[in-house]
Motif scaffolding. Structure first.
Motif, mmCIF file in Angstrom:
data_model
loop_
_atom_site.group_PDB
_atom_site.id
_atom_site.type_symbol
_atom_site.label_atom_id
_atom_site.label_comp_id
_atom_site.label_asym_id
_atom_site.label_seq_id
_atom_site.Cartn_x
_atom_site.Cartn_y
_atom_site.Cartn_z
ATOM 1 N N GLU A 169 0.833 -1.207 0.000
ATOM 2 C CA GLU A 169 0.000 0.000 0.000
ATOM 3 C C GLU A 169 0.870 1.260 0.000
ATOM 4 N N LYS A 170 1.888 1.252 0.846
ATOM 5 C CA LYS A 170 2.792 2.403 0.942
ATOM 6 C C LYS A 170 3.571 2.586 -0.360
ATOM 7 N N THR A 171 4.032 1.478 -0.956
ATOM 8 C CA THR A 171 4.797 1.538 -2.203
ATOM 9 C C THR A 171 3.932 2.072 -3.350
ATOM 10 N N LEU A 188 8.512 -1.182 -14.976
ATOM 11 C CA LEU A 188 9.184 -2.437 -14.679
ATOM 12 C C LEU A 188 9.070 -2.721 -13.188
ATOM 13 N N LEU A 189 8.689 -3.939 -12.843
ATOM 14 C CA LEU A 189 8.641 -4.389 -11.452
ATOM 15 C C LEU A 189 9.641 -5.526 -11.315
ATOM 16 N N ALA A 196 7.648 -8.919 -6.631
ATOM 17 C CA ALA A 196 7.166 -8.037 -7.701
ATOM 18 C C ALA A 196 5.865 -8.556 -8.291
ATOM 19 N N GLN A 197 5.779 -9.865 -8.459
ATOM 20 C CA GLN A 197 4.560 -10.451 -9.015
ATOM 21 C C GLN A 197 3.380 -10.243 -8.061
ATOM 22 N N ASP A 198 3.628 -10.411 -6.762
ATOM 23 C CA ASP A 198 2.574 -10.200 -5.762
ATOM 24 C C ASP A 198 2.178 -8.732 -5.685
ATOM 25 N N PHE A 199 3.145 -7.831 -5.890
ATOM 26 C CA PHE A 199 2.835 -6.400 -5.872
ATOM 27 C C PHE A 199 1.939 -6.041 -7.055
ATOM 28 N N MET A 203 -1.832 -4.464 -6.997
ATOM 29 C CA MET A 203 -2.290 -3.334 -7.803
ATOM 30 C C MET A 203 -3.594 -3.680 -8.533
ATOM 31 N N GLN A 204 -3.655 -4.870 -9.102
ATOM 32 C CA GLN A 204 -4.849 -5.295 -9.825
ATOM 33 C C GLN A 204 -6.039 -5.422 -8.881
#
Length: 381
Positions: A169-171, A188-189, A196-199, A203-204
């Protein structure tokens, strides 16, 4: 590139006094080449060889540093060495002149902005650490570093999941505040493991929960890649990967390439909504046909470097009229394939909001034909 004075702004530029700029990196020379036009006066430090004669009559040659003001006659930019040569005649410093039209001011805004539309956005992360970066052809800018405490593995899975959710959330909040995503751009993640995949999945999920279409687009277009750590130095390995190189190829000119493809598609359709060449495009703009509702003016930036001031002003006026009508004006670089394609069409083209036929007819020829017909005593048009 930045202003020499911290108080200076683009809006407060005095056209009589000019403006002082500092070159901060090699990429700024490209922007300087687009800003400096024939007839401008440039003031910059330079080294000159001076012959000095002593009291005994012997002569010595030494290099001295001095400030020169020259009226520009020509410029030459070497993209490989990032060197800009400005040639002209030396003038009195009090005769400073400058011509800051809307196109020059927009070029200056882009040169001064760190978050340029062509910069690739990268989030390099691991559990509890994220670095938000902007990547240009020349350098990497670290915009923000986010650190968050994540419960250790000995803690319950619920606590760990809650800690990661808070971190994501903070990111995400920092990312959206730091970077302009109003237009489509590469994100790019990168991370070790599945961070990165979980982030991206977070987002989705947030996009669906809040019905945020902009966030949905950002998450959809994001590219997830592997990195060994979440520290900035891991970007080196990320950027070398074939997947990322393919993604970044021509990123700066992606929109321009798509617009040129769209123009050629319209041209093949021959539906009266795609025109090229100065006269047809001028007529279309005068009719208000390159305005709100999908109108696009494509113009080569080389046209704004004309030695004829009247010619430059003509093209600036076309850009201003399109923007005033609510259309889009795109300056294409002659250094790129999209600009070279446009150059083959005379350096200017337009996609119209509605069809207009016969824009390429010569008015003078029509008038001459009218006179000829009436002179023969036949039908008068």
């Amino acid at each position: 590139m930045r202003f020499a004075s911290k108080r200076q702004t683009v809006e407060a530029i005095d056209e009589e006094a000019g403006v002082s700029l500092l070159i901060m990196e090699p990429e700024d020379m490209w922007h300087a080449n687009n800003l400096i036009a024939v007839g401008d006066v440039v003031n910059a430090p330079a080294f000159r060889k001076v012959t000095m004669t002593t009291t005994t009559g012997s002569a010595t040659v030494k290099s001295v540093r001095t400030n020169l003001s020259i009226k520009v006659k020509s410029t030459f930019f070497d993209p490989l060495a990032s060197e800009l040569k400005v040639s002209g005649t030396v003038v009195n410093e009090n005769e400073w002149i400058a011509g800051w039209d809307s196109v020059a001011l927009q070029t200056l805004r882009e040169a001064l902005s760190e978050d340029r539309p062509d910069a690739v956005v990268a989030v390099v992360m691991q559990e509890g650490l994220a670095n938000i970066c902007l990547i240009t052809d020349i350098r990497t800018i670290v915009k923000h570093r986010i650190e968050s405490s994540i419960p250790k593995k000995r803690a319950s899975s619920k606590d760990t999941a809650g800690g990661m959710a808070s971190f994501y959330e903070k990111t995400l909040s920092t990312l959206r505040n730091a970077v302009d995503f109003s237009t489509s751009r590469t994100l790019l993640l990168a991370s070790p493991g599945f961070v990165a995949q979980d982030f991206r999945a977070y987002m989705q999920s947030e996009a669906s929960r809040t019905a945020d279409k902009a966030l949905q687009r950002i998450a959809k277009e994001a590219v997830v890649v592997h990195s060994s750590t979440g520290h900035v130095h891991s970007l080196n390995e990320v950027l070398k990967s074939p997947e990322v190189q393919k993604t970044m190829r021509d990123t700066r000119f992606t929109t321009e390439t798509m617009l040129m493809d769209q123009f050629y598609d319209r041209l093949r359709m021959d539906d009266g909504r795609a025109w090229y060449g100065t006269k047809p495009v001028e007529k279309a703009i005068a009719e208000g046909a390159v305005g709100r509702g999908g109108g696009v003016l494509l113009i080569n930036n080389a046209l704004f470097r004309s030695m004829d001031v009247a010619t430059r002003k003509k093209y600036v006026a076309l850009v201003d009229k399109v923007k005033e009508d609510g259309g889009e004006a795109r300056l294409l670089s002659s250094d790129h394939e999209s600009g070279q394609r446009l150059d083959a069409l005379g350096g200017i083209a337009a996609i119209l909001t509605y069809p207009i036929l016969d824009l390429d007819e010569d008015d003078e020829d029509e008038e001459a034909a009218d006179v000829e017909i009436s002179a023969e005593g036949t039908t008068i048009l």
